[in-house]
Scaffold this motif. Structure first.
Motif, mmCIF file in Angstrom:
data_model
loop_
_atom_site.group_PDB
_atom_site.id
_atom_site.type_symbol
_atom_site.label_atom_id
_atom_site.label_comp_id
_atom_site.label_asym_id
_atom_site.label_seq_id
_atom_site.Cartn_x
_atom_site.Cartn_y
_atom_site.Cartn_z
ATOM 1 N N ARG A 1 -13.614 147.884 63.110
ATOM 2 C CA ARG A 1 -13.795 146.564 62.520
ATOM 3 C C ARG A 1 -14.454 145.615 63.529
ATOM 4 N NH1 ARG A 1 -10.540 145.253 57.927
ATOM 5 N NH2 ARG A 1 -9.562 147.160 57.196
ATOM 6 N N THR A 2 -15.239 144.696 63.001
ATOM 7 C CA THR A 2 -15.937 143.761 63.888
ATOM 8 C C THR A 2 -15.654 142.317 63.532
ATOM 9 O OG1 THR A 2 -17.866 143.864 62.459
ATOM 10 C CG2 THR A 2 -17.828 145.337 64.366
ATOM 11 N N ARG A 3 -14.718 142.082 62.608
ATOM 12 C CA ARG A 3 -14.472 140.707 62.200
ATOM 13 C C ARG A 3 -13.871 139.869 63.325
ATOM 14 N NH1 ARG A 3 -11.260 138.774 56.786
ATOM 15 N NH2 ARG A 3 -11.506 136.554 57.134
ATOM 16 N N THR A 4 -12.910 140.442 64.047
ATOM 17 C CA THR A 4 -12.251 139.651 65.079
ATOM 18 C C THR A 4 -12.439 140.210 66.482
ATOM 19 O OG1 THR A 4 -10.234 140.916 64.750
ATOM 20 C CG2 THR A 4 -10.446 138.869 63.524
ATOM 21 N N SER A 5 -12.859 141.447 66.623
ATOM 22 C CA SER A 5 -12.991 142.022 67.958
ATOM 23 C C SER A 5 -14.435 142.402 68.224
ATOM 24 C CB SER A 5 -12.100 143.262 68.088
ATOM 25 O OG SER A 5 -12.516 144.235 67.175
ATOM 26 N N GLY A 6 -14.729 142.640 69.484
ATOM 27 C CA GLY A 6 -16.082 143.061 69.853
ATOM 28 C C GLY A 6 -17.074 141.927 69.817
ATOM 29 N N ARG A 7 -16.656 140.756 70.250
ATOM 30 C CA ARG A 7 -17.545 139.589 70.177
ATOM 31 C C ARG A 7 -18.253 139.299 71.479
ATOM 32 N NH1 ARG A 7 -14.574 135.118 66.396
ATOM 33 N NH2 ARG A 7 -14.115 136.515 64.677
ATOM 34 N N LYS A 8 -18.426 140.301 72.311
ATOM 35 C CA LYS A 8 -19.049 140.056 73.606
ATOM 36 C C LYS A 8 -20.522 139.707 73.495
ATOM 37 C CE LYS A 8 -20.266 144.806 74.276
ATOM 38 N NZ LYS A 8 -20.257 145.986 74.970
ATOM 39 N N SER A 9 -21.176 140.175 72.421
ATOM 40 C CA SER A 9 -22.618 139.960 72.348
ATOM 41 C C SER A 9 -22.989 138.952 71.274
ATOM 42 C CB SER A 9 -23.318 141.285 72.086
ATOM 43 O OG SER A 9 -22.888 141.802 70.825
ATOM 44 N N GLY A 10 -22.128 137.998 71.002
ATOM 45 C CA GLY A 10 -22.415 137.007 69.989
ATOM 46 C C GLY A 10 -21.315 137.030 68.947
#
Length: 183
Positions: free
Chosen positions: A132-141
């Motif tokens: 999932r990318t909604r809340t995690s993995g926000r390092k690149s924007g």
């Protein structure tokens, strides 16, 4: 063992390993060889895992290098290798040292060129394996809804007491004008 047989630095597969290290720990310093693989190598060669790597003889070092470079020849199962069914050759390989990042870069570049979904995800800098990318993995924007600025609405400051009576008569004629228009 005499002092002449002890080596302070042992070179195995292009890596310098300090002689005071235990053999098991010293082998794990080689990129591509983990704890389990090092244990399997030492067990198959019947070398004590607790002795120091500086006490190894030249023949033992050569046997270790031979087994590391060709684990299939040493009867290791294919599931023990770190690259099975290579895309280019179709062979089962065990990659070591600088071959690992080089092969990884080539694999990612191949996925980008073939325009696969994984290639698009790599290209965008997003997660590749379905996370999932909604809340995690926000390092690149930021992905999803951005949070507020973190400040409350500005509060109006109270006017000076001397200025308040002056503002009241100015508001009174405006109120009188609006009452005349409604009639």
């Amino acid at each position: 063992m005499s002092a002449q047989e002890y080596r302070h630095i042992v070179r195995i597969v292009g890596n310098d390993i300090p002689g005071e290290r235990k053999i098991l720990v010293g082998l794990t310093q080689i990129k591509g060889i983990g704890y389990n693989f090092a244990t399997a190598i030492l067990d198959s060669l019947k070398i004590d895992t607790n002795s120091n790597i500086g006490n190894l003889s030249d023949s033992e070092v050569q046997a270790i290098e031979k087994l590391i470079s060709d684990p299939i020849g040493g009867n290791f199962p294919t599931w023990f290798l770190n690259r099975r069914k290579d895309i280019e050759t179709g062979a089962d390989l065990h990659l070591l040292t600088s071959d690992i990042p080089f092969t990884l870069r080539n694999d990612i570049e191949r996925e980008r060129i073939t325009a696969s979904w994984r290639g698009y995800r790599h290209l965008s800098g997003l997660k590749v394996r379905g996370q999932r990318t909604r809340t995690s993995g926000r390092k690149s924007g930021a992905v999803g809804v951005a949070k507020g600025g973190g400040q409350a609405a500005p509060v109006k400051k109270a006017a000076d007491p001397a200025a308040a009576p002056a503002a009241a008569p100015a508001a009174a004629p405006a109120a009188a004008d609006s009452s005349e228009k409604t009639e």
